[in-house]
Write an enzyme that holds these catalytic residues in place. Structure first.
Site, PDB file in Angstrom:
ATOM      1  N   GLU A 173       0.810  -1.220   0.000  1.00 37.18           N
ATOM      2  CA  GLU A 173       0.000   0.000   0.000  1.00 37.18           C
ATOM      3  C   GLU A 173       0.846   1.274   0.000  1.00 37.18           C
ATOM      4  O   GLU A 173       0.547   2.220  -0.730  1.00 37.18           O
ATOM      5  CB  GLU A 173      -0.928  -0.003   1.226  1.00 37.18           C
ATOM      6  CG  GLU A 173      -2.032  -1.046   1.185  1.00 37.18           C
ATOM      7  CD  GLU A 173      -3.127  -0.706   0.192  1.00 37.18           C
ATOM      8  OE1 GLU A 173      -3.090   0.387  -0.400  1.00 37.18           O
ATOM      9  OE2 GLU A 173      -4.034  -1.543  -0.003  1.00 37.18           O
ATOM     10  N   SER A 174       1.890   1.314   0.823  1.00 38.28           N
ATOM     11  CA  SER A 174       2.585   2.600   1.021  1.00 38.28           C
ATOM     12  C   SER A 174       4.094   2.498   1.131  1.00 38.28           C
ATOM     13  O   SER A 174       4.752   3.514   1.360  1.00 38.28           O
ATOM     14  CB  SER A 174       2.065   3.255   2.306  1.00 38.28           C
ATOM     15  OG  SER A 174       2.470   2.502   3.440  1.00 38.28           O
TER      16      SER A 174
END
Length: 466
Positions: free
Chosen positions: A298-299
């Protein structure tokens, strides 16, 4: 006349008394199989045995309606020895087919193909002629060693070390400098190279070779014929394809730069959030490494990450999802990780109960990424074509259709970026593998036994499927 009658009676009695190897195994209710401990054969996964060969063997014992006794060996030489001495009925250890062994053994129909590859670190060799005293290692009795034996006919000074172990040890010896080159099967390189990013393929040493199961040639081929019938059934019903997807589907290659980036982030960023991942895992019953893999996808473990679409934080939650999960500040790492874990558990619980692991987790990951409604649309399309809506292997083929107007205009939830969850799940599976490798939990790694004589067998009794 009397002699003819007696001879006929003897033949009848002999025919009644004779039982094939397969009949004897089925009457005893146990099949003894020898394999090698390794990532592509069988190994410990937590407190249970797992692996591609192991799962295939289990399906075969179910097919025969017998129990399984599995023996552990370190290398191919020991595996063949167990067959030669009659300790094992069958060898299922990623063995490759050699025509000159046909008199001594029965070989099954192929269920895989591999090549032998020369693996190196440092300067890339152009051919084996660049040998010049390099320290070469290879698994004893493997296709790689057989190749070297043949090559020495033209290269009289060629030497190597044949080790008892598995491909992971070859990688480790390359990394430590104990070996300059290693020869291994292509599937072993593909499965493990992501953990050793500086190990590269120089070249293939031969054309693809069939991978087979092996039994001793005693003049009775009934067991190997049963194996062949089983493989034909597995091919026809798609089970073999599903097994390959389960164990090898995540083995796409991260490039050298990508692997070094994740290694750097595991050292620099992950320690900051590891405690929060473990706390969320304890709260939800999930594996913290799976949550960390989701967070990395995700990040890249950046707590203040923001996307143009408005999702924020380490787990990249939408505003609505954050509210539903009780997250007040999406840029707070602890809240984001906790909210992401709770949301993933919600997806897991939403997946129909009949769907088993690992498909359950993979489908839940897709739902986490694209939304459960879009996943259901893809599952319905999958089912409408006669494929299995409960199988990630099948559903992932139809998710990209959600991008096509002629398809999504008939779905309940409309257009979606259907290719994204396919890549999303693939990446998380790989990141999860990397994290499990670097952060093993107690009981996940099993030491390879020294020899068959010191650890004659690992007793595993599997009741036949009813």
């Amino acid at each position: 006349m009397l002699l003819i009658v007696l001879l006929a009676a003897w033949v009848i009695v002999r025919g009644i008394q004779y039982k094939s190897q397969l009949q004897r195994i089925q009457e005893a209710g146990v099949l003894t199989v020898v394999s090698r401990l390794g990532p592509n054969t069988f190994d410990m996964n937590g407190d249970r045995l797992d692996g591609f060969e192991y799962s295939l063997i289990r399906q075969f014992t179910d097919y025969l309606n017998v129990e399984l006794k599995i023996l552990s060996e370190n290398d191919n030489a020991g595996t063949y020895r167990a067959i030669d001495t009659g300790i094992a009925d069958l060898a299922a250890a990623g063995l490759t087919l050699f025509k000159n062994d046909r008199k001594a053994y029965y070989f099954s129909t192929p269920y895989f193909e591999v090549t032998t590859q020369l693996i190196y670190q440092g300067d890339k060799p152009a051919s084996l002629l660049d040998y010049n005293g390099k320290r070469i290692q290879v698994i004893a009795g493997s296709a790689g060693e057989r190749y070297l034996i043949q090559a020495r006919q033209d290269m009289k000074d060629l030497t190597w070390e044949a080790i008892s172990g598995n491909s992971v040890e070859l990688f480790e010896n390359l990394e430590s400098g104990e070996a300059d080159w290693a020869l291994m099967d292509s599937i072993d390189y593909e499965a493990n190279s992501v953990f050793f990013p500086e190990a590269r393929v120089a070249f293939d040493l031969h054309d693809p070779t069939a991978v087979v199961w092996v039994s001793k040639n005693t003049g009775d081929s009934s067991l190997i014929e049963a194996v062949n019938a089983f493989f034909a059934s597995e091919q026809q019903n798609g089970e073999l394809k599903k097994l390959k997807e389960r164990y090898f589907g995540a083995h796409h290659q991260l490039d050298f730069v990508g692997m070094n980036v994740i290694n750097r982030h595991m050292q620099g960023r992950l320690p900051i959030y590891q405690k929060a991942f473990k706390a969320a895992a304890e709260e939800t019953g999930l594996d913290w490494r799976l949550l960390a893999a989701i967070g990395y996808q995700e990040s890249h473990w950046r707590s203040r990450a923001v996307s143009p679409t408005g999702v924020k934080g380490l787990m990249m939650l939408t505003l609505d999802t954050a509210r539903d999960m009780g997250v007040k500040n999406r840029l707070n790492a602890e809240q984001s990780i906790s909210g992401g874990a709770k949301y993933f558990v919600r997806m897991l619980k939403t997946i129909p109960e009949r769907i088993q692991e690992p498909d359950r987790t993979w489908l839940a990951l897709a739902a986490y990424n694209i939304g459960y409604g879009h996943l259901e649309d893809a599952r319905k399309i999958t089912q409408s074509t006669g494929r299995d809506p409960d199988s990630w292997l099948d559903v992932k083929d139809y998710l990209p259709l959600l991008e096509k107007p002629e398809i999504y205009k008939y779905t309940a939830h409309g257009k979606a970026r259907g290719r994204e969850p396919v890549v999303y799940v693939q990446n998380i599976r790989r990141y999860y593998d990397i994290l499990k490798w670097n952060f093993p939990e107690p009981g996940e790694q099993l030491e390879v036994p020294d020899s068959l004589t010191e650890l004659p067998e690992i007793k595993v009794t599997i009741p036949p499927t009813l």
